[in-house]
Design an enzyme around this catalytic site. Structure first.
Site, mmCIF file in Angstrom:
data_model
loop_
_atom_site.group_PDB
_atom_site.id
_atom_site.type_symbol
_atom_site.label_atom_id
_atom_site.label_comp_id
_atom_site.label_asym_id
_atom_site.label_seq_id
_atom_site.Cartn_x
_atom_site.Cartn_y
_atom_site.Cartn_z
ATOM 1 N N HIS A 140 49.390 34.508 41.997
ATOM 2 C CA HIS A 140 49.391 35.391 40.830
ATOM 3 C C HIS A 140 47.949 35.772 40.504
ATOM 4 O O HIS A 140 47.068 34.927 40.444
ATOM 5 C CB HIS A 140 50.021 34.681 39.639
ATOM 6 N N ASP A 179 49.029 41.571 40.030
ATOM 7 C CA ASP A 179 50.077 40.606 39.706
ATOM 8 C C ASP A 179 50.444 39.717 40.900
ATOM 9 O O ASP A 179 50.397 38.494 40.802
ATOM 10 C CB ASP A 179 51.333 41.310 39.175
ATOM 11 N N ARG A 245 25.305 27.831 31.435
ATOM 12 C CA ARG A 245 24.444 28.920 30.962
ATOM 13 C C ARG A 245 23.319 29.250 31.939
ATOM 14 O O ARG A 245 22.565 30.199 31.709
ATOM 15 C CB ARG A 245 23.861 28.556 29.597
#
Length: 313
Positions: A140, A179, A245
């Site tokens: 998916h 999808d 980060r």
């Protein structure tokens, strides 16, 4: 184990196949990308004969058969075709001897010729069969080509994968599948993603419905397949989560035993996710060429710290 019928190979234009005989054997199957050059078999040595592979008669084998008498050809062919061979291919557009055509029809073994040289045929055949026989799964997500990088977008339903894909398409990138993404492992480190033949270039957008990307944005907005280089996982922003980060933490997603670099992007209002994905794709290309921004930055910081310590001492 995946198998390919000889009838399927005949439909592949790149192989330039022409069926000569053995039509009844088109249901025969191949389960290996390897071929066999039956030079030793033609002179009567059948130890370890790989009869279950596609047999390729190149210039050398064909020249040998041409020099044999008719009786000798009949003897060779009778012994050779007693094995359950899936098919025989003659390269260089060489015409098979009559005795092979006769025996092949009797034993339901397809005889095929191609205008390709033996070398060119082997290269094309290996490439095509590697793809057809590769292990396959369905996942998916949304598969995009972003700056030439195959990006598989994943995340919980409703996170905005399709909406993000639409924005990327608007910005000139290409959709492979929405999808449902078919994935094949072509080697130990190469995954190829394909559009699903049923869904193809259709996309579901909540509130709008089903749209066809190729019809709306044109053929340049779509591709049939792309290598999967990067997995980007979209998730809702978690205030207490400590997100990377700097970019030194390398994540991977394992698909069909292949490790693919993975990036997790937290989604919240105000974040331009399509631009973040573009940036991730460009940064991936830089890393692939040997330039790692995070490592170079860290090296500079460490050198600065060490130089200050040296000054103090």
């Amino acid at each position: 184990m995946p198998r390919v019928k000889i009838s399927e190979l005949l439909e592949i234009k790149d192989l330039m196949f022409e069926l000569i005989a053995g039509k009844e054997g088109l249901k025969n199957e191949i389960d290996s990308v390897d071929i066999n050059r039956p030079g030793l078999a033609l002179v009567g040595f059948y130890d370890n004969f790989a009869y279950n592979r596609l047999q390729v008669i190149g210039k050398g084998e064909f020249a040998f058969l041409q020099k044999c008498s008719v009786d000798r050809q009949n003897q060779i062919v009778s012994e050779f075709l007693r094995f359950p061979i899936p098919a025989i291919v003659f390269t260089h557009n060489n015409e098979p001897p009559e005795c092979i055509i006769r025996e092949a029809n009797k034993n339901h073994i397809p005889i095929i010729k191609t205008a390709l040289t033996t070398h060119d045929f082997q290269l094309r055949y290996y490439s095509i069969l590697s793809e057809l026989l590769a292990e396959e799964i369905t996942v998916h997500g949304v598969l995009m080509d972003v700056f030439g990088v195959g990006v598989l977008l994943q995340g919980e339903s409703g996170i905005g994968k399709s909406e993000t894909a639409i924005e990327l398409i608007e910005r000139g990138h290409r959709l492979i599948s929405d999808d449902v993404v078919r994935i094949k492992a072509l080697s130990e480190n190469i995954l190829m993603g394909y559009t699903d033949p049923i869904i193809e270039y259709n996309m579901e957008l909540r509130g709008i419905g089903i749209i066809n990307i190729k019809n709306i944005y044109g053929v340049r907005a779509t591709k049939n397949k792309t290598q999967i280089d990067l997995v980007i996982y979209l998730e809702e922003w978690k205030n207490q989560h400590n997100y990377d980060r700097i970019g030194l933490e390398q994540q991977f997603s394992e698909i069909l035993n292949v490790q693919i670099p993975k990036i997790t992007i937290p989604v919240r209002p105000g974040r331009n996710v399509p631009i973040l994905i573009e940036t991730a794709a460009m940064n991936f290309r830089l890393k692939s060429s040997g330039y790692d921004s995070a490592k170079i930055f860290l090296d500079k910081v460490q050198k600065k710290i060490f130089s200050k310590k040296a000054d103090i001492i």
